[in-house]
Design a protein around this motif. Structure first.
Motif, short mmCIF file in Angstrom:
data_model
loop_
_atom_site.label_atom_id
_atom_site.label_comp_id
_atom_site.label_asym_id
_atom_site.label_seq_id
_atom_site.Cartn_x
_atom_site.Cartn_y
_atom_site.Cartn_z
N TYR B 33 12.88 33.38 -35.41
CA TYR B 33 13.73 34.57 -35.48
C TYR B 33 13.89 35.00 -36.93
N LEU B 98 13.66 25.77 -25.15
CA LEU B 98 14.20 25.07 -23.99
C LEU B 98 14.49 26.07 -22.88
N THR B 99 14.51 25.57 -21.66
CA THR B 99 14.67 26.43 -20.49
C THR B 99 15.93 27.28 -20.59
N GLY B 100 15.76 28.56 -20.37
CA GLY B 100 16.91 29.44 -20.26
C GLY B 100 17.64 29.72 -21.55
N GLY B 101 17.07 29.36 -22.67
CA GLY B 101 17.73 29.66 -23.93
C GLY B 101 18.78 28.65 -24.33
N GLN B 102 18.61 27.40 -23.94
CA GLN B 102 19.60 26.37 -24.27
C GLN B 102 19.47 25.86 -25.70
N GLY B 103 18.29 26.06 -26.28
CA GLY B 103 18.04 25.45 -27.58
C GLY B 103 18.80 26.10 -28.71
N GLU B 104 19.36 25.27 -29.57
CA GLU B 104 20.05 25.82 -30.72
C GLU B 104 19.03 26.23 -31.77
N GLN B 105 19.44 27.15 -32.62
CA GLN B 105 18.58 27.64 -33.67
C GLN B 105 18.87 26.89 -34.97
N PHE B 107 18.46 27.17 -39.01
CA PHE B 107 18.33 28.25 -39.99
C PHE B 107 17.82 27.75 -41.33
#
Lengths: 114, 116
Positions: B33, B98-105, B107
């Motif tokens: 991102y 991770l599935t469904g957007g569970q993963g933290e970003q 930076f």
């Protein structure tokens, strides 16, 4: 509309006192919620997240957050504040339509006074 | 292990010049991102890359902004004909998909861009 609100621009707490940084959200479906912290002149760091399960989640540096579905809130808490907790805190929620994207709050500046 | 790195850490440029900002994500993170953060403000989403899929460019503020990601790893954000309103901190983040957007970003430290 999807949104995250952090109603306080700044929170002031005396060292040793409990702290709360507020966050409310508006998304459809099951919310995935995140807290990040930004120390001065540094990048954002992940603190904790709620995906499912126990409403009280524990994270880094002694922080915890409580998910409240009826109030659509995810407030960040710590029982005893440290001066080193002074930073900018961001709440975020996964977007309903694009699950890779986070919707970010505007941030709350936390100031811990000795 | 190594975190997300960005270069340069600071960039001062004259109005009208082009700039390139670089991001090295965490090895194995397929999602990348770019965000923009104005002084003391929240994060503005710019662009998202996921593996070999077409990027989501919906956050780019104008056609002066573009980004690419080579080999699924390093990414470059290019701003052409810079304007003073482009002055901000540009943050890069990477995550596992991770599935469904569970993963933290995770930076990077950011690039502070100043357009004079």
């Amino acid at each position: 509309a999807q949104s995250v609100a952090q109603p306080e621009d700044q929170v002031n707490v005396a060292e040793g006192n409990p702290l709360t940084v507020k966050c409310t959200y508006s998304v459809s479906g099951n919310p995935y919620l995140f807290w990040y912290v930004q120390y001065p002149n540094r990048g954002l760091q992940f603190l904790l997240k709620y995906i499912t399960g126990d409403n009280l989640v524990k994270g880094s540096y002694g922080f915890e957050a409580e998910f409240n579905k009826s109030q659509t809130s995810f407030h960040l808490k710590k029982p005893s504040a440290l001066v080193s907790d002074s930073a900018l805190y961001f709440c975020a929620v996964r977007a309903s339509d694009r699950n890779y994207q986070l919707i970010w709050g505007a941030g709350t500046k936390l100031i811990i006074k000795p | 292990g190594a975190g997300v790195s960005q270069s340069p850490s600071n960039k001062v440029t004259e109005k009208g010049k082009d700039v390139e900002l670089r991001c090295d994500p965490i090895s194995g993170h397929t999602a990348l991102y770019w965000y923009r953060q104005s002084l003391g403000q929240g994060l503005e989403f710019l662009i998202y890359f996921q593996g070999n899929s077409a990027p989501d460019k919906s956050g780019l503020p104008s056609d002066r902004f573009s980004a690419e990601r080579t080999g699924g790893s390093v990414s470059t954000l290019t701003i052409q004909r810079t304007q003073q309103e482009d002055s901000a901190v540009y943050l890069c983040a990477s995550s596992l998909s991770l599935t469904g957007g569970q993963g933290e970003q995770y930076f990077g430290p950011g690039t502070r861009l100043t357009v004079t």
